[in-house]
Design a protein around this motif. Structure first.
Motif, mmCIF file in Angstrom:
data_model
loop_
_atom_site.group_PDB
_atom_site.id
_atom_site.type_symbol
_atom_site.label_atom_id
_atom_site.label_comp_id
_atom_site.label_asym_id
_atom_site.label_seq_id
_atom_site.Cartn_x
_atom_site.Cartn_y
_atom_site.Cartn_z
ATOM 1 N N HIS A 53 -17.113 24.169 24.016
ATOM 2 C CA HIS A 53 -17.018 22.923 24.776
ATOM 3 C C HIS A 53 -16.524 21.790 23.872
ATOM 4 C CE1 HIS A 53 -19.205 24.542 28.257
ATOM 5 N NE2 HIS A 53 -19.921 25.203 27.356
ATOM 6 N N THR A 58 -15.587 17.250 23.885
ATOM 7 C CA THR A 58 -15.631 15.957 24.552
ATOM 8 C C THR A 58 -14.935 14.926 23.663
ATOM 9 O OG1 THR A 58 -17.067 14.382 25.701
ATOM 10 C CG2 THR A 58 -17.883 15.271 23.599
ATOM 11 N N ARG A 59 -14.977 13.653 24.025
ATOM 12 C CA ARG A 59 -14.311 12.609 23.256
ATOM 13 C C ARG A 59 -14.912 12.499 21.853
ATOM 14 N NH1 ARG A 59 -14.607 10.665 28.507
ATOM 15 N NH2 ARG A 59 -12.621 10.017 29.418
#
Length: 255
Positions: free
Chosen positions: A186, A188-189
């Motif tokens: 995974h 994210t930012r």
């Protein structure tokens, strides 16, 4: 969903009752937790729950009667409205606890969880009262409280309304939606961190391409770290021909 805990250390369960996802679900009334201390069912001034083992040897053994009475009290308190609840004991000799067990328990009314201590529990209690014996793995803990917390966390998060996004549980590692495989990585930012970018497929906005990337990453990770899960998925007919071609193309043709 109701869990009754037979434990000498009820305070150990305060965090799972009060904090995080399980704490929020408990406050919402989605599940209940009721501890029962075997010391409350003893007849002597010292509230004795253990004694030396017959045949000699190290350690102490938990006695039958305080445990039996604690289980009986839990059953009575549950009443017919809660249905029949299995009595679960955590022991190194038990079946390995896994996602299938968690899923099965999440579809019932809960369980009575027996948390042993000391060297063990008198076998006569196990023979008469215990329905399921479970183990977290091939290691030994000081008692059954930590396995009980792991079980409750795994089960409660599968209950409707516990997670904000219902798909969160469906796409966990070992879940049927992933063919029982490990989940993919995974991101994210920020998009770029210390020169390393998020994989281009995840930035494409192309849902089919993203799904394919995740499936192949899941296959590769599972083949590398848990090849037994690949074999299980294959035996269940959960792998497609594309899955098999991808696996065959991995370094060394893994799995």
């Amino acid at each position: 969903m109701r869990f009754d805990l037979i434990t000498l250390f009820p305070a150990m369960f305060d965090p799972i009752r009060d904090l995080g996802v399980t704490g929020r679900a408990h406050r919402q009334g989605i599940w209940q937790l009721h501890p029962w201390n075997p010391r409350d069912f003893t007849q002597d001034a010292h509230r004795t729950v253990d004694d030396r083992p017959y045949g000699g040897g190290p350690g102490m053994v938990m006695m039958v009667e305080p445990l039996r009475q604690a289980v009986a009290a839990a059953r009575q308190a549950r009443g017919s409205a809660q249905g029949s609840a299995p009595v679960v004991l955590f022991t190194p000799t038990g079946r390995r606890f896994d996602q299938d067990v968690a899923q099965s328990l999440s579809e019932g009314e809960g369980a009575i969880l027996v948390c042993g201590r000391y060297e063990g529990i008198d076998q006569r209690f196990i023979d008469r009262e215990v329905d399921i014996e479970l183990s977290l793995g091939d290691f030994v803990l000081s008692g059954g409280e930590i396995p009980a917390m792991a079980l409750m966390d795994a089960v409660v998060r599968l209950l409707p309304g516990v997670l904000n996004d219902a798909d969160s549980a469906r796409f966990d590692s070992f879940n049927g939606a992933l063919s029982g495989l490990l989940d993919s990585p995974h991101y994210t930012r920020p998009e770029i961190h210390e020169g390393e970018s998020v994989p281009a497929e995840l930035l494409s906005g192309h849902h089919a391409q993203i799904a394919l990337w995740r499936r192949r990453q899941s296959l590769a990770l599972t083949a590398e770290r848990r090849p037994d899960l690949i074999e299980r998925a294959r035996s269940q007919g959960w792998l497609t021909s594309d899955d098999e071609r991808w696996l065959a193309g991995l370094p060394g043709g893994r799995c």
